[in-house]
Scaffold this motif. Structure first.
Motif, PDB file in Angstrom:
ATOM      1  N   LEU A  86       0.814  -1.033  -0.018  1.00 58.70           N
ATOM      2  CA  LEU A  86       0.148  -0.010   0.076  1.00 58.70           C
ATOM      3  C   LEU A  86       0.665   1.280  -0.094  1.00 58.70           C
ATOM      4  O   LEU A  86       0.485   2.361  -0.596  1.00 58.70           O
ATOM      5  N   LEU A  87       2.074   1.332   0.653  1.00 64.16           N
ATOM      6  CA  LEU A  87       2.918   2.445   0.619  1.00 64.16           C
ATOM      7  C   LEU A  87       3.649   2.571  -0.625  1.00 64.16           C
ATOM      8  O   LEU A  87       3.663   3.952  -1.078  1.00 64.16           O
ATOM      9  N   VAL A  88       3.803   1.606  -1.538  1.00 63.24           N
ATOM     10  CA  VAL A  88       4.229   1.662  -2.526  1.00 63.24           C
ATOM     11  C   VAL A  88       3.348   2.404  -3.563  1.00 63.24           C
ATOM     12  O   VAL A  88       3.634   3.422  -4.380  1.00 63.24           O
ATOM     13  N   PHE A  89       2.143   1.848  -3.310  1.00 58.80           N
ATOM     14  CA  PHE A  89       0.922   2.558  -4.190  1.00 58.80           C
ATOM     15  C   PHE A  89       0.682   3.977  -3.805  1.00 58.80           C
ATOM     16  O   PHE A  89       0.145   4.840  -4.668  1.00 58.80           O
ATOM     17  N   SER A  90       1.032   4.162  -2.250  1.00 60.16           N
ATOM     18  CA  SER A  90       0.763   5.567  -1.970  1.00 60.16           C
ATOM     19  C   SER A  90       1.257   6.595  -2.689  1.00 60.16           C
ATOM     20  O   SER A  90       0.914   7.761  -2.796  1.00 60.16           O
ATOM     21  N   HIS A  91       2.550   6.049  -3.234  1.00 55.73           N
ATOM     22  CA  HIS A  91       3.249   7.144  -3.821  1.00 55.73           C
ATOM     23  C   HIS A  91       2.720   7.504  -5.386  1.00 55.73           C
ATOM     24  O   HIS A  91       2.715   8.871  -5.518  1.00 55.73           O
ATOM     25  N   TRP A  92       1.969   6.532  -5.861  1.00 48.41           N
ATOM     26  CA  TRP A  92       1.503   6.999  -7.151  1.00 48.41           C
ATOM     27  C   TRP A  92       0.244   7.911  -6.802  1.00 48.41           C
ATOM     28  O   TRP A  92      -0.156   8.944  -7.706  1.00 48.41           O
ATOM     29  N   VAL A  93      -0.454   7.544  -6.025  1.00 47.31           N
ATOM     30  CA  VAL A  93      -1.795   8.655  -5.447  1.00 47.31           C
ATOM     31  C   VAL A  93      -1.372  10.044  -5.154  1.00 47.31           C
ATOM     32  O   VAL A  93      -1.785  10.906  -5.679  1.00 47.31           O
ATOM     33  N   LEU A  94      -0.356  10.142  -4.279  1.00 43.22           N
ATOM     34  CA  LEU A  94       0.014  11.315  -4.051  1.00 43.22           C
ATOM     35  C   LEU A  94       0.881  12.021  -5.217  1.00 43.22           C
ATOM     36  O   LEU A  94       0.513  13.313  -5.258  1.00 43.22           O
ATOM     37  N   ASP A  95       1.342  11.292  -6.047  1.00 42.59           N
ATOM     38  CA  ASP A  95       1.896  11.891  -7.232  1.00 42.59           C
ATOM     39  C   ASP A  95       0.871  12.371  -8.234  1.00 42.59           C
ATOM     40  O   ASP A  95       0.746  13.233  -8.859  1.00 42.59           O
ATOM     41  N   PHE A  96      -0.299  11.497  -8.295  1.00 41.14           N
ATOM     42  CA  PHE A  96      -1.564  11.854  -8.930  1.00 41.14           C
ATOM     43  C   PHE A  96      -2.150  13.193  -8.444  1.00 41.14           C
ATOM     44  O   PHE A  96      -2.576  13.809  -9.423  1.00 41.14           O
ATOM     45  N   ILE A  97      -2.153  13.419  -7.235  1.00 41.49           N
ATOM     46  CA  ILE A  97      -2.609  14.525  -6.818  1.00 41.49           C
ATOM     47  C   ILE A  97      -1.790  15.812  -7.129  1.00 41.49           C
ATOM     48  O   ILE A  97      -2.284  16.803  -7.622  1.00 41.49           O
ATOM     49  N   SER A  98      -0.466  15.585  -7.013  1.00 44.96           N
ATOM     50  CA  SER A  98       0.452  16.747  -7.082  1.00 44.96           C
ATOM     51  C   SER A  98       1.040  17.095  -8.508  1.00 44.96           C
ATOM     52  O   SER A  98       1.341  18.069  -8.843  1.00 44.96           O
ATOM     53  N   HIS A  99       1.150  15.784  -9.209  1.00 44.79           N
ATOM     54  CA  HIS A  99       1.814  15.959 -10.557  1.00 44.79           C
ATOM     55  C   HIS A  99       1.149  16.856 -11.552  1.00 44.79           C
ATOM     56  O   HIS A  99      -0.247  16.734 -11.404  1.00 44.79           O
ATOM     57  N   PRO A 100       1.405  17.335 -12.719  1.00 48.79           N
ATOM     58  CA  PRO A 100       2.900  17.531 -12.822  1.00 48.79           C
ATOM     59  C   PRO A 100       3.496  18.725 -11.915  1.00 48.79           C
ATOM     60  O   PRO A 100       2.993  19.724 -11.721  1.00 48.79           O
ATOM     61  N   ILE A 101       4.887  18.238 -11.765  1.00 48.49           N
ATOM     62  CA  ILE A 101       5.576  19.134 -10.834  1.00 48.49           C
ATOM     63  C   ILE A 101       6.312  20.094 -11.874  1.00 48.49           C
ATOM     64  O   ILE A 101       7.087  19.542 -12.365  1.00 48.49           O
ATOM     65  N   PRO A 102       6.239  21.393 -11.785  1.00 47.76           N
ATOM     66  CA  PRO A 102       7.082  22.377 -12.680  1.00 47.76           C
ATOM     67  C   PRO A 102       8.454  22.259 -12.093  1.00 47.76           C
ATOM     68  O   PRO A 102       8.991  23.446 -12.033  1.00 47.76           O
ATOM     69  N   PHE A 103       9.279  21.281 -11.886  1.00 47.70           N
ATOM     70  CA  PHE A 103      10.657  21.278 -11.268  1.00 47.70           C
ATOM     71  C   PHE A 103      11.725  21.772 -12.498  1.00 47.70           C
ATOM     72  O   PHE A 103      12.645  22.469 -11.990  1.00 47.70           O
ATOM     73  N   SER A 104      11.333  21.615 -13.581  1.00 44.04           N
ATOM     74  CA  SER A 104      12.311  22.005 -14.679  1.00 44.04           C
ATOM     75  C   SER A 104      12.710  23.630 -14.527  1.00 44.04           C
ATOM     76  O   SER A 104      13.549  23.841 -14.997  1.00 44.04           O
ATOM     77  N   SER A 105      11.430  24.184 -13.888  1.00 44.36           N
ATOM     78  CA  SER A 105      11.676  25.529 -14.161  1.00 44.36           C
ATOM     79  C   SER A 105      11.902  26.347 -12.801  1.00 44.36           C
ATOM     80  O   SER A 105      11.843  27.192 -12.289  1.00 44.36           O
ATOM     81  N   PHE A 106      12.312  25.344 -11.776  1.00 45.09           N
ATOM     82  CA  PHE A 106      12.458  25.680 -10.187  1.00 45.09           C
ATOM     83  C   PHE A 106      13.728  26.359  -9.919  1.00 45.09           C
ATOM     84  O   PHE A 106      14.734  25.966 -10.709  1.00 45.09           O
ATOM     85  N   SER A 107      13.809  27.289  -9.246  1.00 38.90           N
ATOM     86  CA  SER A 107      14.888  28.212  -8.979  1.00 38.90           C
ATOM     87  C   SER A 107      15.118  28.192  -7.401  1.00 38.90           C
ATOM     88  O   SER A 107      14.403  28.422  -6.551  1.00 38.90           O
TER      89      SER A 107
END
Ligand SMILES: [Zn+2]
Length: 163
Positions: A86-107
């Protein structure tokens, strides 16, 4: 989501799997990102190929089940296996909520990322070419808000862990 938010879930899950070492629980929450890094090195994931092998919904389910079986076997504890899965899958759930992350332009200097031009979703349902999903929370809040959210989650997770 970043490492703090994911690890918060691992901390909070410790009471549910007392026999599994904390390190295993924390690793389970970030294993999809570890896989993404490894797959990036070998060249099957990246900016062009996307992240279907590590973060696709289908493969995330596969990794979750595989981790569950592995941990249940190693620790002779079915409960630990289920929790780790469930923990491994929790990663996908949290990423589903938060992604996409605009890291490429993070300063790092200004602790900011750019918005105004939302990124397209980046979590595939299956493999390359399949529809991509993601609610994009981190596209609509500031980097400071995202950091506060993750640290808040970490404090909550730690509170569950110590009590
Ligand atoms: Zn991730």
């Amino acid at each position: 989501m970043g490492i703090f938010g994911h690890c918060a879930v691992g901390l909070a899950a410790k009471p549910a799997a007392p026999k599994a070492p904390l390190g295993v629980l924390l690793l389970a929450t970030v294993i999809l990102d570890v896989l993404a890094t490894a797959f990036g090195w070998v060249g099957i994931e990246g900016v062009k190929a996307g992240i279907p092998w590590s973060h696709g919904l289908f493969m995330s389910a596969i990794w979750s089940v595989a981790a569950a079986f592995l941990v249940a076997r190693i620790f002779h504890d079915q409960r630990a296996g289920v929790v780790v899965g469930l923990l491994v899958f929790s990663h996908w759930v949290l990423d589903f909520i938060s992604h996409p992350i605009p890291f490429s332009s993070f300063s790092w200097r200004s602790w900011q990322w750019s918005y105004g031009h939302p990124l397209p979703p980046d979590l595939p349902l299956l493999f390359a070419g399949s529809p991509k999903v993601g609610l994009g929370l981190y596209n609509s809040i500031s980097a400071t808000q995202a950091t506060a959210l993750e640290l808040g989650m970490l404090v909550l997770g730690a509170a569950v862990y110590v009590t």
